[in-house]
Design an enzyme around this catalytic site. Structure first.
Site, mmCIF file in Angstrom:
data_model
loop_
_atom_site.group_PDB
_atom_site.id
_atom_site.type_symbol
_atom_site.label_atom_id
_atom_site.label_comp_id
_atom_site.label_asym_id
_atom_site.label_seq_id
_atom_site.Cartn_x
_atom_site.Cartn_y
_atom_site.Cartn_z
ATOM 1 N N THR A 57 38.115 48.454 45.592
ATOM 2 C CA THR A 57 39.013 48.658 46.724
ATOM 3 C C THR A 57 40.291 49.266 46.192
ATOM 4 O O THR A 57 40.848 48.781 45.213
ATOM 5 C CB THR A 57 39.327 47.317 47.426
ATOM 6 O OG1 THR A 57 38.099 46.744 47.863
ATOM 7 C CG2 THR A 57 40.245 47.524 48.613
ATOM 8 N N PHE A 59 44.229 50.410 47.063
ATOM 9 C CA PHE A 59 45.314 50.115 47.984
ATOM 10 C C PHE A 59 46.375 51.193 47.879
ATOM 11 O O PHE A 59 46.616 51.735 46.809
ATOM 12 C CB PHE A 59 45.936 48.748 47.663
ATOM 13 C CG PHE A 59 44.980 47.611 47.868
ATOM 14 C CD1 PHE A 59 44.853 47.024 49.113
ATOM 15 C CD2 PHE A 59 44.194 47.147 46.835
ATOM 16 C CE1 PHE A 59 43.963 45.985 49.313
ATOM 17 C CE2 PHE A 59 43.302 46.109 47.013
ATOM 18 C CZ PHE A 59 43.190 45.522 48.269
#
Length: 196
Positions: A57, A59
């Protein structure tokens, strides 16, 4: 998976963990980080439950005040580019612009162009050919204050139809596992750079 469970979406994984903890939901679990479990006093029931081991992931951090690129510490820069003419050498030229200046790339990703994923070319040949147009997303290890990065992007701009700098930001040089200082001190600088 065989479990008789109801799924409920939350804005983020930490928020889901917070919700479970705040409402003392003993029959409910949240998929979140170990740090979220620690923050909200939850037990980790299982880890490594992703269905793709290489899943990550990313960010994006937004700031009210811009981060001025500097050269006194490691920076990473993210760009996106496209080419609207035929040719197979675009990626080679882009890679060469960075390689010539000894700039390391940490990510290259291609995505079909949203507004023109397929282009039909009708020329003297019988039938039509399908060509995919791509946007290339690239992260590289250099600050926009670095002359090498400026020169590489100036060269790339000469043969692309679209080039945009998405951001230039300090690399996170802290080890991932802050709980194990011995492994952090033994990790090599190249490992840290690959993670940043």
């Amino acid at each position: 998976m065989g479990l008789n469970v109801a799924r409920e979406a939350h804005d983020d994984t930490a928020g889901a963990a917070q919700h479970v903890a705040a409402h003392s939901l003993r029959d409910t679990a949240a998929i979140a980080s170990a740090r979220a479990a620690e923050l909200y006093g939850l037990a980790v029931l299982a880890d490594g439950i992703q269905d793709d081991a290489s899943n990550v992931t990313r960010f994006v951090m937004l700031a009210r005040e811009p981060i001025i690129p500097r050269t006194d510490r490691p920076f990473k820069t993210s760009i996106v580019l496209a080419h609207d003419r035929e040719g197979t050498s675009l990626l080679f030229k882009v890679l060469s612009a960075f390689a010539f200046r000894d700039i390391s790339l940490t990510k290259i990703e291609s995505r079909p162009h949203r507004h023109r994923p397929i282009r039909l070319v009708d020329d003297a040949n019988v039938g039509t050919a399908k060509h995919f147009e791509y946007m290339f997303y690239i992260d590289f290890q250099a600050s926009m204050a670095d002359v090498r990065a400026q020169n590489a992007l100036a060269e790339i701009q000469e043969f692309t139809s679209f080039l945009r700098v998405l951001g230039s930001y300090p690399m996170d040089m802290t080890p991932w596992d802050s709980m194990a200082p011995s492994s952090a001190s033994s990790s090599s600088s190249s490992d840290q750079q690959q993670r940043g």
